[in-house]
Motif scaffolding. Structure first.
Motif, PDB file in Angstrom:
ATOM      1  N   LYS A  25       0.847  -1.145  -0.061  1.00 41.09           N
ATOM      2  CA  LYS A  25      -0.105   0.024  -0.010  1.00 41.09           C
ATOM      3  C   LYS A  25       0.964   1.225   0.123  1.00 41.09           C
ATOM      4  O   LYS A  25       0.349   2.254  -0.316  1.00 41.09           O
ATOM      5  CB  LYS A  25      -0.943   0.010   1.254  1.00 41.09           C
ATOM      6  CG  LYS A  25      -2.058   1.018   1.233  1.00 41.09           C
ATOM      7  CD  LYS A  25      -3.023   0.472   0.373  1.00 41.09           C
ATOM      8  CE  LYS A  25      -4.268   1.148   0.481  1.00 41.09           C
ATOM      9  NZ  LYS A  25      -5.473   0.906  -0.633  1.00 41.09           N
ATOM     10  N   LEU A  26       1.979   1.219   0.592  1.00 43.83           N
ATOM     11  CA  LEU A  26       2.714   2.467   0.799  1.00 43.83           C
ATOM     12  C   LEU A  26       3.310   3.130  -0.545  1.00 43.83           C
ATOM     13  O   LEU A  26       2.959   4.254  -0.863  1.00 43.83           O
ATOM     14  CB  LEU A  26       4.074   1.876   1.362  1.00 43.83           C
ATOM     15  CG  LEU A  26       5.057   2.962   2.328  1.00 43.83           C
ATOM     16  CD1 LEU A  26       3.861   3.790   3.207  1.00 43.83           C
ATOM     17  CD2 LEU A  26       6.117   2.645   2.815  1.00 43.83           C
ATOM     18  N   PRO A  27       3.547   2.487  -1.843  1.00 40.90           N
ATOM     19  CA  PRO A  27       3.613   3.189  -3.065  1.00 40.90           C
ATOM     20  C   PRO A  27       2.483   3.730  -3.553  1.00 40.90           C
ATOM     21  O   PRO A  27       2.549   5.012  -4.244  1.00 40.90           O
ATOM     22  CB  PRO A  27       4.098   2.262  -4.174  1.00 40.90           C
ATOM     23  CG  PRO A  27       4.704   0.994  -3.157  1.00 40.90           C
ATOM     24  CD  PRO A  27       3.804   1.035  -1.800  1.00 40.90           C
ATOM     25  N   GLU A  28       1.500   3.415  -3.227  1.00 41.40           N
ATOM     26  CA  GLU A  28       0.231   4.087  -3.709  1.00 41.40           C
ATOM     27  C   GLU A  28      -0.119   5.272  -2.810  1.00 41.40           C
ATOM     28  O   GLU A  28      -0.459   6.467  -3.384  1.00 41.40           O
ATOM     29  CB  GLU A  28      -1.008   3.069  -3.371  1.00 41.40           C
ATOM     30  CG  GLU A  28      -1.222   1.882  -4.309  1.00 41.40           C
ATOM     31  CD  GLU A  28      -2.241   0.888  -3.931  1.00 41.40           C
ATOM     32  OE1 GLU A  28      -3.248   1.213  -3.414  1.00 41.40           O
ATOM     33  OE2 GLU A  28      -1.985  -0.247  -4.409  1.00 41.40           O
ATOM     34  N   LEU A  29       0.157   5.294  -1.646  1.00 43.96           N
ATOM     35  CA  LEU A  29       0.138   6.263  -0.723  1.00 43.96           C
ATOM     36  C   LEU A  29       1.118   7.436  -1.320  1.00 43.96           C
ATOM     37  O   LEU A  29       0.854   8.726  -1.308  1.00 43.96           O
ATOM     38  CB  LEU A  29       0.198   6.050   0.726  1.00 43.96           C
ATOM     39  CG  LEU A  29      -0.821   5.309   1.448  1.00 43.96           C
ATOM     40  CD1 LEU A  29      -0.174   4.848   2.650  1.00 43.96           C
ATOM     41  CD2 LEU A  29      -1.990   6.109   1.433  1.00 43.96           C
ATOM     42  N   ARG A  31       2.307   7.965  -4.141  1.00 40.40           N
ATOM     43  CA  ARG A  31       1.845   8.326  -5.495  1.00 40.40           C
ATOM     44  C   ARG A  31       0.814   9.598  -5.325  1.00 40.40           C
ATOM     45  O   ARG A  31       0.712  10.741  -5.908  1.00 40.40           O
ATOM     46  CB  ARG A  31       1.363   7.383  -6.378  1.00 40.40           C
ATOM     47  CG  ARG A  31       2.340   6.972  -7.493  1.00 40.40           C
ATOM     48  CD  ARG A  31       1.929   5.982  -8.467  1.00 40.40           C
ATOM     49  NE  ARG A  31       2.610   4.838  -8.125  1.00 40.40           N
ATOM     50  CZ  ARG A  31       2.139   3.523  -7.783  1.00 40.40           C
ATOM     51  NH1 ARG A  31       1.014   3.521  -7.452  1.00 40.40           N
ATOM     52  NH2 ARG A  31       2.951   2.528  -7.884  1.00 40.40           N
ATOM     53  N   ALA A  32      -0.158   8.878  -4.342  1.00 37.10           N
ATOM     54  CA  ALA A  32      -1.064  10.147  -4.073  1.00 37.10           C
ATOM     55  C   ALA A  32      -0.814  11.398  -3.410  1.00 37.10           C
ATOM     56  O   ALA A  32      -1.204  12.461  -3.842  1.00 37.10           O
ATOM     57  CB  ALA A  32      -2.248   9.347  -3.042  1.00 37.10           C
ATOM     58  N   VAL A  33       0.253  11.184  -2.610  1.00 37.38           N
ATOM     59  CA  VAL A  33       0.823  12.652  -1.739  1.00 37.38           C
ATOM     60  C   VAL A  33       1.469  13.241  -2.668  1.00 37.38           C
ATOM     61  O   VAL A  33       1.470  14.467  -2.918  1.00 37.38           O
ATOM     62  CB  VAL A  33       1.811  12.102  -0.699  1.00 37.38           C
ATOM     63  CG1 VAL A  33       2.500  13.013  -0.077  1.00 37.38           C
ATOM     64  CG2 VAL A  33       0.914  11.522   0.620  1.00 37.38           C
ATOM     65  N   LEU A  37       0.475  17.157  -3.832  1.00 42.36           N
ATOM     66  CA  LEU A  37       1.452  18.389  -3.887  1.00 42.36           C
ATOM     67  C   LEU A  37       1.510  19.020  -5.344  1.00 42.36           C
ATOM     68  O   LEU A  37       1.848  20.362  -5.237  1.00 42.36           O
ATOM     69  CB  LEU A  37       2.734  17.805  -3.393  1.00 42.36           C
ATOM     70  CG  LEU A  37       3.036  17.468  -1.985  1.00 42.36           C
ATOM     71  CD1 LEU A  37       4.227  16.773  -1.626  1.00 42.36           C
ATOM     72  CD2 LEU A  37       2.687  18.513  -0.684  1.00 42.36           C
ATOM     73  N   LYS A  38       1.579  18.257  -6.375  1.00 44.85           N
ATOM     74  CA  LYS A  38       2.021  18.516  -7.644  1.00 44.85           C
ATOM     75  C   LYS A  38       0.570  19.813  -7.857  1.00 44.85           C
ATOM     76  O   LYS A  38       0.690  20.861  -8.268  1.00 44.85           O
ATOM     77  CB  LYS A  38       1.817  17.747  -8.581  1.00 44.85           C
ATOM     78  CG  LYS A  38       2.293  18.136 -10.295  1.00 44.85           C
ATOM     79  CD  LYS A  38       2.143  17.193 -11.191  1.00 44.85           C
ATOM     80  CE  LYS A  38       2.794  15.918 -10.691  1.00 44.85           C
ATOM     81  NZ  LYS A  38       2.416  14.898 -12.105  1.00 44.85           N
ATOM     82  N   GLU A  39      -0.617  19.233  -7.497  1.00 43.33           N
ATOM     83  CA  GLU A  39      -1.817  19.968  -7.654  1.00 43.33           C
ATOM     84  C   GLU A  39      -1.874  21.326  -6.902  1.00 43.33           C
ATOM     85  O   GLU A  39      -2.301  22.351  -7.308  1.00 43.33           O
ATOM     86  CB  GLU A  39      -3.073  19.215  -7.481  1.00 43.33           C
ATOM     87  CG  GLU A  39      -3.327  18.035  -8.608  1.00 43.33           C
ATOM     88  CD  GLU A  39      -3.790  18.898  -9.816  1.00 43.33           C
ATOM     89  OE1 GLU A  39      -4.508  19.572  -9.947  1.00 43.33           O
ATOM     90  OE2 GLU A  39      -3.046  18.039 -10.857  1.00 43.33           O
ATOM     91  N   PHE A  40      -1.362  21.202  -5.735  1.00 41.37           N
ATOM     92  CA  PHE A  40      -1.339  22.172  -4.808  1.00 41.37           C
ATOM     93  C   PHE A  40      -0.436  23.258  -5.063  1.00 41.37           C
ATOM     94  O   PHE A  40      -0.577  24.629  -5.380  1.00 41.37           O
ATOM     95  CB  PHE A  40      -0.933  21.718  -3.388  1.00 41.37           C
ATOM     96  CG  PHE A  40      -0.633  22.911  -2.608  1.00 41.37           C
ATOM     97  CD1 PHE A  40      -1.913  23.565  -1.940  1.00 41.37           C
ATOM     98  CD2 PHE A  40       0.552  23.501  -2.167  1.00 41.37           C
ATOM     99  CE1 PHE A  40      -1.797  24.459  -0.912  1.00 41.37           C
ATOM    100  CE2 PHE A  40       0.659  24.335  -1.065  1.00 41.37           C
ATOM    101  CZ  PHE A  40      -0.522  25.174  -0.689  1.00 41.37           C
TER     102      PHE A  40
END
Length: 67
Positions: A25-29, A31-33, A37-40
């Motif tokens: 699950k860690l790589p998915e998290l 990527r989501a973070v 950050l990119k959108e922010f």
């Protein structure tokens, strides 16, 4: 606040994250973070650019009034 975290603290955080979320699950998290950050950053840049544009337009209006 995060500048006080040293290498041992960072290793502890990584180990805890692996224990809590698991290695699948860690790589998915991550990527989501990263996407968040990119959108922010993109939104913040757009806001700054919009403010700069509106200030330039306001200055142009003042120059036109003076003429």
């Amino acid at each position: 606040m995060l500048t006080n975290i040293g290498v041992p603290g960072l290793i502890l955080i990584i180990v805890l994250a692996l224990i809590i979320f698991g290695p699948k699950k860690l790589p998915e998290l991550g990527r989501a973070v990263g996407t968040t950050l990119k959108e922010f950053k993109r939104s913040a840049k757009d806001l700054v650019d919009d403010d700069d544009d509106s200030e330039e337009k306001g200055e142009n209006k003042e120059i036109k009034r003076i003429k």
